[in-house]
Enzyme design. Structure first.
Site, PDB file in Angstrom:
ATOM      1  N   LYS A  37      64.234 -87.604  32.505  1.00 28.45           N
ATOM      2  CA  LYS A  37      63.783 -88.676  33.155  1.00 28.45           C
ATOM      3  C   LYS A  37      64.611 -88.529  34.727  1.00 28.45           C
ATOM      4  O   LYS A  37      65.390 -87.820  34.916  1.00 28.45           O
ATOM      5  CB  LYS A  37      64.234 -89.944  32.641  1.00 28.45           C
ATOM      6  CG  LYS A  37      63.496 -90.421  31.405  1.00 28.45           C
ATOM      7  CD  LYS A  37      63.977 -91.597  30.783  1.00 28.45           C
ATOM      8  CE  LYS A  37      63.116 -92.272  29.858  1.00 28.45           C
ATOM      9  NZ  LYS A  37      63.321 -93.513  29.157  1.00 28.45           N
ATOM     10  N   PHE A  69      60.630-105.685  30.953  1.00 24.95           N
ATOM     11  CA  PHE A  69      60.920-104.294  31.836  1.00 24.95           C
ATOM     12  C   PHE A  69      59.797-103.461  32.400  1.00 24.95           C
ATOM     13  O   PHE A  69      60.045-102.352  32.813  1.00 24.95           O
ATOM     14  CB  PHE A  69      62.039-103.700  30.950  1.00 24.95           C
ATOM     15  CG  PHE A  69      61.684-103.173  29.646  1.00 24.95           C
ATOM     16  CD1 PHE A  69      61.109-101.869  29.323  1.00 24.95           C
ATOM     17  CD2 PHE A  69      62.265-103.715  28.506  1.00 24.95           C
ATOM     18  CE1 PHE A  69      60.776-101.347  28.419  1.00 24.95           C
ATOM     19  CE2 PHE A  69      61.839-103.350  27.411  1.00 24.95           C
ATOM     20  CZ  PHE A  69      61.139-102.101  27.273  1.00 24.95           C
ATOM     21  N   ARG A  84      66.022 -87.307  18.301  1.00 26.64           N
ATOM     22  CA  ARG A  84      66.388 -88.804  18.326  1.00 26.64           C
ATOM     23  C   ARG A  84      68.085 -88.812  18.044  1.00 26.64           C
ATOM     24  O   ARG A  84      68.633 -89.381  18.551  1.00 26.64           O
ATOM     25  CB  ARG A  84      65.522 -89.589  17.344  1.00 26.64           C
ATOM     26  CG  ARG A  84      64.211 -89.572  17.962  1.00 26.64           C
ATOM     27  CD  ARG A  84      63.340 -90.617  17.056  1.00 26.64           C
ATOM     28  NE  ARG A  84      63.688 -91.983  17.404  1.00 26.64           N
ATOM     29  CZ  ARG A  84      63.297 -92.574  18.687  1.00 26.64           C
ATOM     30  NH1 ARG A  84      62.587 -92.197  19.630  1.00 26.64           N
ATOM     31  NH2 ARG A  84      63.706 -93.916  18.737  1.00 26.64           N
ATOM     32  N   THR A 117      69.065 -96.114  22.708  1.00 23.70           N
ATOM     33  CA  THR A 117      68.424 -96.133  23.750  1.00 23.70           C
ATOM     34  C   THR A 117      69.401 -96.636  24.908  1.00 23.70           C
ATOM     35  O   THR A 117      69.542 -96.301  26.160  1.00 23.70           O
ATOM     36  CB  THR A 117      67.222 -97.264  23.638  1.00 23.70           C
ATOM     37  OG1 THR A 117      66.293 -97.072  22.587  1.00 23.70           O
ATOM     38  CG2 THR A 117      66.382 -97.518  25.015  1.00 23.70           C
ATOM     39  N   ARG A 121      72.790 -89.234  25.642  1.00 24.65           N
ATOM     40  CA  ARG A 121      72.672 -90.579  26.464  1.00 24.65           C
ATOM     41  C   ARG A 121      74.272 -90.967  26.773  1.00 24.65           C
ATOM     42  O   ARG A 121      74.306 -91.420  27.686  1.00 24.65           O
ATOM     43  CB  ARG A 121      71.878 -91.622  25.743  1.00 24.65           C
ATOM     44  CG  ARG A 121      70.498 -91.328  26.054  1.00 24.65           C
ATOM     45  CD  ARG A 121      69.631 -92.356  25.049  1.00 24.65           C
ATOM     46  NE  ARG A 121      68.108 -92.207  25.445  1.00 24.65           N
ATOM     47  CZ  ARG A 121      67.195 -92.488  24.781  1.00 24.65           C
ATOM     48  NH1 ARG A 121      67.449 -92.864  23.420  1.00 24.65           N
ATOM     49  NH2 ARG A 121      65.912 -92.517  25.026  1.00 24.65           N
ATOM     50  N   ASN A 148      68.181 -93.912  31.123  1.00 20.45           N
ATOM     51  CA  ASN A 148      68.834 -93.502  29.996  1.00 20.45           C
ATOM     52  C   ASN A 148      68.524 -91.920  29.940  1.00 20.45           C
ATOM     53  O   ASN A 148      68.598 -91.353  28.632  1.00 20.45           O
ATOM     54  CB  ASN A 148      68.540 -94.362  28.820  1.00 20.45           C
ATOM     55  CG  ASN A 148      67.166 -94.096  28.513  1.00 20.45           C
ATOM     56  OD1 ASN A 148      66.039 -93.870  29.143  1.00 20.45           O
ATOM     57  ND2 ASN A 148      66.636 -94.997  27.346  1.00 20.45           N
TER      58      ASN A 148
END
Ligand code: CMP
Length: 139
Positions: free
Chosen positions: A10, A58, A86, A92, A103, A113
């Protein structure tokens, strides 16, 4: 069973120049990066990709954040790939993520994140086809 999942590195991570550090964690876990490209999401793409969250408070912030800097979209492969990715991503919210997860190591907060990973095989297929043509996935 060998299968595939979809991943996004991200904007918070591309901005901090840590895509290689994240790929290192992915590869050291045994997963393979079998397709990868760095792109800038349009607002339309981000809204569509995250449409399941459109009623969440959000949502607007999430779309704006996802379009703020480039992202790296990826296809990963390996044994039990969806679950495995995962587990190495961690929770998260990085505050709740286990030690050694991506993370925990890199994320800034619950929004920024660092990575996204598909939550099921069905969604992995949908998300992969959102960004990749079959011939771009080279095994
Ligand atoms: P991701 O796994 O990509 O799925 C949805 C994204 O929304 C999530 O990662 C975060 O980037 C963001 N998100 C989830 N929960 C929250 C929250 N409570 N506040 C802000 N952003 C969130």
């Amino acid at each position: 069973m060998m299968n595939q999942t979809f991943s996004i590195i991200k904007p918070d991570a591309t901005k901090r120049n840590i895509t290689g550090s994240i790929n290192k964690v992915i590869e050291e876990s045994g997963l393979r990066i079998i397709a990868q490209k760095r792109i800038k999401l349009s607002t339309k793409q981000a809204e569509s990709f995250y449409s399941v969250h459109k009623e969440r408070p959000f949502f607007r912030d999430l779309v704006q954040y996802m379009c703020s800097e480039p992202v790296v979209v990826q296809v990963l492969s390996g044994e039990n790939c969806v679950e495995k990715y995962r587990s190495i991503m961690g929770a998260t919210n990085p505050e709740n993520a286990d030690k050694g997860t991506i993370r925990k190591l890199f994320a800034l907060n619950v929004q920024e994140n660092s990575v996204h990973g598909s939550d099921s095989e069905k969604n992995a297929k949908i998300e992969i086809s959102f960004f990749f043509q079959n011939e771009e996935i080279v095994g």
